[in-house]
Motif scaffolding. Structure first.
Motif, short mmCIF file in Angstrom:
data_model
loop_
_atom_site.label_atom_id
_atom_site.label_comp_id
_atom_site.label_asym_id
_atom_site.label_seq_id
_atom_site.Cartn_x
_atom_site.Cartn_y
_atom_site.Cartn_z
N GLU A 233 0.85 -1.18 0.00
CA GLU A 233 0.00 0.00 0.00
C GLU A 233 0.88 1.23 0.00
OE1 GLU A 233 -2.51 -0.33 3.39
OE2 GLU A 233 -3.42 -2.19 2.70
N THR A 234 0.68 2.11 -0.96
CA THR A 234 1.50 3.30 -1.08
C THR A 234 0.82 4.46 -0.39
OG1 THR A 234 2.26 2.51 -3.22
CG2 THR A 234 2.63 4.83 -2.72
N PRO A 235 1.53 5.11 0.57
CA PRO A 235 0.94 6.27 1.22
C PRO A 235 0.69 7.39 0.21
CG PRO A 235 2.94 5.54 2.37
CD PRO A 235 2.83 4.77 1.09
N SER A 236 -0.14 8.30 0.58
CA SER A 236 -0.48 9.42 -0.28
C SER A 236 0.76 10.23 -0.62
CB SER A 236 -1.49 10.31 0.45
OG SER A 236 -1.63 11.52 -0.23
N VAL A 237 0.84 10.68 -1.88
CA VAL A 237 1.93 11.54 -2.29
C VAL A 237 1.89 12.85 -1.51
CG1 VAL A 237 2.89 12.79 -4.27
CG2 VAL A 237 2.01 10.49 -4.58
N ASP A 238 0.70 13.25 -1.06
CA ASP A 238 0.57 14.49 -0.30
C ASP A 238 1.37 14.47 1.00
OD1 ASP A 238 -1.16 15.37 -2.28
OD2 ASP A 238 -2.95 14.72 -1.19
N SER A 239 1.63 13.28 1.55
CA SER A 239 2.36 13.19 2.81
C SER A 239 3.87 13.16 2.59
CB SER A 239 1.93 11.94 3.58
OG SER A 239 2.32 10.77 2.88
N TYR A 240 4.33 13.19 1.37
CA TYR A 240 5.75 13.13 1.06
C TYR A 240 6.42 14.46 1.38
CZ TYR A 240 10.07 12.52 -1.50
OH TYR A 240 11.40 12.45 -1.84
N ASP A 241 7.55 14.41 2.09
CA ASP A 241 8.32 15.60 2.44
C ASP A 241 9.52 15.69 1.49
OD1 ASP A 241 9.88 17.61 3.48
OD2 ASP A 241 9.98 16.77 5.51
N PRO A 242 9.52 16.60 0.54
CA PRO A 242 10.60 16.66 -0.45
C PRO A 242 11.95 17.07 0.14
CG PRO A 242 9.09 18.49 -0.75
CD PRO A 242 8.48 17.59 0.29
N THR A 243 11.98 17.59 1.36
CA THR A 243 13.27 17.94 1.96
C THR A 243 13.85 16.76 2.74
OG1 THR A 243 12.27 18.82 3.99
CG2 THR A 243 12.64 20.37 2.16
N ARG A 244 13.02 15.82 3.15
CA ARG A 244 13.46 14.67 3.94
C ARG A 244 13.43 13.38 3.13
NH1 ARG A 244 11.92 10.64 6.06
NH2 ARG A 244 10.16 10.11 7.22
N GLY A 245 12.57 13.32 2.15
CA GLY A 245 12.43 12.10 1.39
C GLY A 245 11.49 11.13 2.07
N GLU A 246 11.61 9.88 1.74
CA GLU A 246 10.74 8.83 2.28
C GLU A 246 11.64 7.74 2.84
OE1 GLU A 246 7.17 6.87 3.12
OE2 GLU A 246 7.41 8.87 2.29
N GLY A 247 11.58 7.53 4.13
CA GLY A 247 12.41 6.52 4.77
C GLY A 247 12.52 6.78 6.25
N LYS A 248 13.42 6.08 6.89
CA LYS A 248 13.51 6.14 8.35
C LYS A 248 14.36 7.28 8.89
CE LYS A 248 17.09 2.60 8.53
NZ LYS A 248 17.39 1.28 9.03
N PHE A 249 15.11 7.97 8.04
CA PHE A 249 16.00 9.01 8.52
C PHE A 249 15.29 10.36 8.60
CE2 PHE A 249 18.72 5.80 6.59
CZ PHE A 249 19.57 5.53 7.64
N ASP A 250 15.09 10.84 9.83
CA ASP A 250 14.47 12.14 10.05
C ASP A 250 15.51 13.24 10.20
OD1 ASP A 250 11.78 11.32 10.00
OD2 ASP A 250 11.97 10.56 12.05
#
Length: 155
Positions: free
Chosen positions: A34-51
């Motif tokens: 299941e792919t989360p909404s693109v709206d929740s994507y943070d373009p400065t952080r990316g998608e993954g475990k590193f905050d």
């Protein structure tokens, strides 16, 4: 000879991508598909475990040397360390353009980021090849990040 090397590199990429996709399809669970909404994507952080990735002011030379070894083995067949595009884009300036957490997330989690990041999707249209997941450890990714910083002139 140069054409043979390029042909071989492209063949390796196609093989790596196809075998990786088979592996991912066999082990994915319902929640992973299941792919989360693109709206929740943070373009400065990316998608993954590193905050947050603390890189410090100065370069860790030992880490950068290790990162170069890993990059030469895993990344150099597709990326040059200059601005020049090979199969993928050149690395010059990448650590100045993106936050460390974005780079770490992309190295360790490329597929979801390519699916969500408009900049990566535009890059895919230019390069025509998705970056394969190299299954690098967090430590390997951190070493590569430090090498990227060194490549961009951090001392």
């Amino acid at each position: 000879m140069k054409k043979l090397i390029v042909f071989f590199a492209i063949g390796m990429i196609v093989y790596a991508c196809s075998s990786n996709n088979q592996q991912n399809n066999n082990t994915a669970t319902t929640t992973e598909k299941e792919t989360p909404s693109v709206d929740s994507y943070d373009p400065t952080r990316g998608e993954g475990k590193f905050d947050h990735v603390d890189v410090g002011e100065q370069l860790d030379v030992t880490l950068a040397e290790e990162g170069k070894k890993i990059a030469d083995l895993k990344c150099a067949s597709c990326h040059k360390y200059t601005e020049e595009k090979l199969v993928g884009p050149g690395w010059a300036g990448v650590s100045k353009k993106h936050k460390p957490e974005w780079i770490m997330n992309f190295i360790t989690n490329p597929d979801p980021m390519i699916d969500k990041d408009p900049e990566l999707q535009a890059q895919l249209e230019i390069c025509l090849v998705r970056m394969p997941n190299q299954n690098l450890s967090d430590d390997d990714a951190r070493s590569i990040l430090e090498f990227m910083r060194q490549n961009d002139g951090v001392k």
